[in-house]
Write a protein that holds these residues in place. Structure first.
Motif, short mmCIF file in Angstrom:
data_model
loop_
_atom_site.label_atom_id
_atom_site.label_comp_id
_atom_site.label_asym_id
_atom_site.label_seq_id
_atom_site.Cartn_x
_atom_site.Cartn_y
_atom_site.Cartn_z
N GLY A 88 0.82 -1.21 0.00
CA GLY A 88 0.00 0.00 0.00
C GLY A 88 0.85 1.25 0.00
N LYS A 89 0.28 2.32 -0.53
CA LYS A 89 1.03 3.57 -0.64
C LYS A 89 1.46 4.12 0.72
CE LYS A 89 -0.69 5.33 -5.09
NZ LYS A 89 -1.27 6.50 -5.77
N GLY A 90 0.59 4.02 1.71
CA GLY A 90 0.95 4.53 3.03
C GLY A 90 2.02 3.70 3.69
N SER A 91 1.89 2.38 3.63
CA SER A 91 2.88 1.49 4.25
C SER A 91 4.25 1.69 3.63
CB SER A 91 2.43 0.04 4.11
OG SER A 91 1.21 -0.19 4.76
N ALA A 92 4.29 1.80 2.29
CA ALA A 92 5.57 2.00 1.61
C ALA A 92 6.19 3.33 1.98
CB ALA A 92 5.36 1.90 0.10
N LEU A 93 5.36 4.37 2.04
CA LEU A 93 5.89 5.69 2.40
C LEU A 93 6.39 5.70 3.84
CD1 LEU A 93 6.43 8.63 1.73
CD2 LEU A 93 4.03 9.13 2.28
N ALA A 94 5.68 5.05 4.73
CA ALA A 94 6.13 4.97 6.13
C ALA A 94 7.47 4.26 6.21
CB ALA A 94 5.09 4.26 6.98
N TRP A 95 7.64 3.22 5.42
CA TRP A 95 8.91 2.46 5.43
C TRP A 95 10.07 3.35 5.00
CZ3 TRP A 95 12.81 1.07 2.11
CH2 TRP A 95 13.64 0.03 2.50
N ILE A 96 9.92 4.08 3.89
CA ILE A 96 11.03 4.90 3.41
C ILE A 96 11.30 6.06 4.36
CG2 ILE A 96 9.65 6.37 1.87
CD1 ILE A 96 13.19 5.00 1.19
N CYS A 97 10.26 6.58 5.02
CA CYS A 97 10.48 7.64 6.00
C CYS A 97 11.33 7.12 7.17
CB CYS A 97 9.15 8.19 6.51
SG CYS A 97 8.29 9.23 5.31
N ARG A 98 11.05 5.90 7.61
CA ARG A 98 11.88 5.32 8.69
C ARG A 98 13.32 5.15 8.22
NH1 ARG A 98 7.16 2.12 9.33
NH2 ARG A 98 8.12 0.36 8.21
N GLU A 99 13.50 4.67 7.00
CA GLU A 99 14.84 4.46 6.47
C GLU A 99 15.62 5.77 6.36
OE1 GLU A 99 16.44 1.39 5.35
OE2 GLU A 99 14.88 0.76 6.77
N LEU A 100 14.93 6.85 6.03
CA LEU A 100 15.58 8.15 5.83
C LEU A 100 15.58 9.00 7.09
CD1 LEU A 100 14.00 9.01 2.35
CD2 LEU A 100 16.28 8.06 2.79
N ALA A 101 14.99 8.49 8.17
CA ALA A 101 14.88 9.23 9.43
C ALA A 101 14.15 10.56 9.23
CB ALA A 101 16.26 9.45 10.05
N VAL A 102 13.07 10.52 8.47
CA VAL A 102 12.21 11.68 8.27
C VAL A 102 10.96 11.50 9.14
CG1 VAL A 102 10.79 12.95 6.61
CG2 VAL A 102 13.03 12.07 5.91
N ASP A 103 10.71 12.44 10.02
CA ASP A 103 9.52 12.36 10.87
C ASP A 103 8.27 12.64 10.03
OD1 ASP A 103 11.08 11.85 13.10
OD2 ASP A 103 11.22 13.97 13.66
#
Length: 252
Positions: A171-186
């Motif tokens: 899903g678009k939200g799950s994927a975006l949340a994953w990359i935000c964690r990887e990039l340390a973006v709140d």
């Protein structure tokens, strides 16, 4: 409306079709507006689309869109680094085993009016069908039938036409949340933009701010309209995205 006084925006994630594309002149304005931002100061740019990653990057090669930092494709089932264009295998592993398309087809293929989408719209973690003008009750029934068959999947229905079957972790939200964690973006440093129901997951992420373009479908508008985190643009397509980013202080 005045500018938001929330935290500065470090990442912009946008849908493509109906959001950044749909009006060629507006898309050109978005590209020039984005590229005018100082490279060291502009937020990260992520495209988050139902299209395949390869298809998304072909739009960049055709100068229809500015170069992204990352691409999320296949309704959150593909991820590619934007500059080197390398597939992010760690994310693919996060999705888990591939879907069982035969088991899915046994259920959805038996539904009157359901038509399998073309091969280019399928991938190991995405099975996609068309089913026009299905009521919510019918979609809930299909999801229940998938669960009853022991399939641990997520069903997303959008544009009153598209059924996408994904892993529970897709899903678009799950994927975006994953990359935000990887990039340390709140998440309160993230802005999303979209126009249909398959974008809804992005808008439902906690703390994320959103831009809903004026041409957005009711399936998205009716859910996010009452949430003051999100900006309902007066302009359509890419002009609406520019309007929202201006409201949030990302562009002038």
């Amino acid at each position: 409306m005045g500018r938001s006084r929330s935290r500065p925006v470090r990442l912009v994630a946008s849908d493509i079709d109906g959001t950044l594309l749909g009006d060629d002149a507006a898309a050109a304005r978005f590209r020039s507006t984005w590229e005018a931002l100082a490279e060291g100061e502009r937020p990260l740019l992520i495209y988050n689309s139902a299209r395949s990653s390869e298809d998304i990057l072909s739009l960049v090669d055709a100068n229809l869109l500015p170069a992204p930092d990352y691409v999320i494709g296949g309704v959150g089932t593909m991820m590619t680094e934007g500059r080197m264009r390398t597939r992010m295998e760690a994310f693919i592993e996060e999705l888990g085993p591939a879907l069982d398309p035969a088991a899915i087809a046994a259920i959805i293929g038996s539904i009157e009016g359901a038509i399998l989408q073309v091969a280019a719209d399928q991938n190991p973690h995405k099975a996609s069908w068309h089913l026009h003008d299905a009521e919510q009750e019918r979609i809930h029934d299909i999801a229940a039938r998938l669960r009853s068959a022991g399939l641990d999947v997520k069903l997303i229905y959008s544009s009153r036409r598209d059924i996408d079957i994904l892993p529970r972790t897709g899903g678009k939200g799950s994927a975006l949340a994953w990359i935000c964690r990887e990039l340390a973006v709140d998440l309160d440093e993230v802005v999303v933009a979209g126009d249909t129901g398959n974008d809804l997951e992005m808008f439902e992420m906690p703390l994320v701010r959103g831009v809903v373009v004026a041409n957005a479908l009711a399936e998205l508008c009716r859910v996010v309209a009452q949430d003051r985190r999100h900006y309902l643009a007066r302009a359509s397509h890419a002009d609406g995205v520019i309007e929202g980013l201006r409201h949030l202080g990302v562009v002038r």
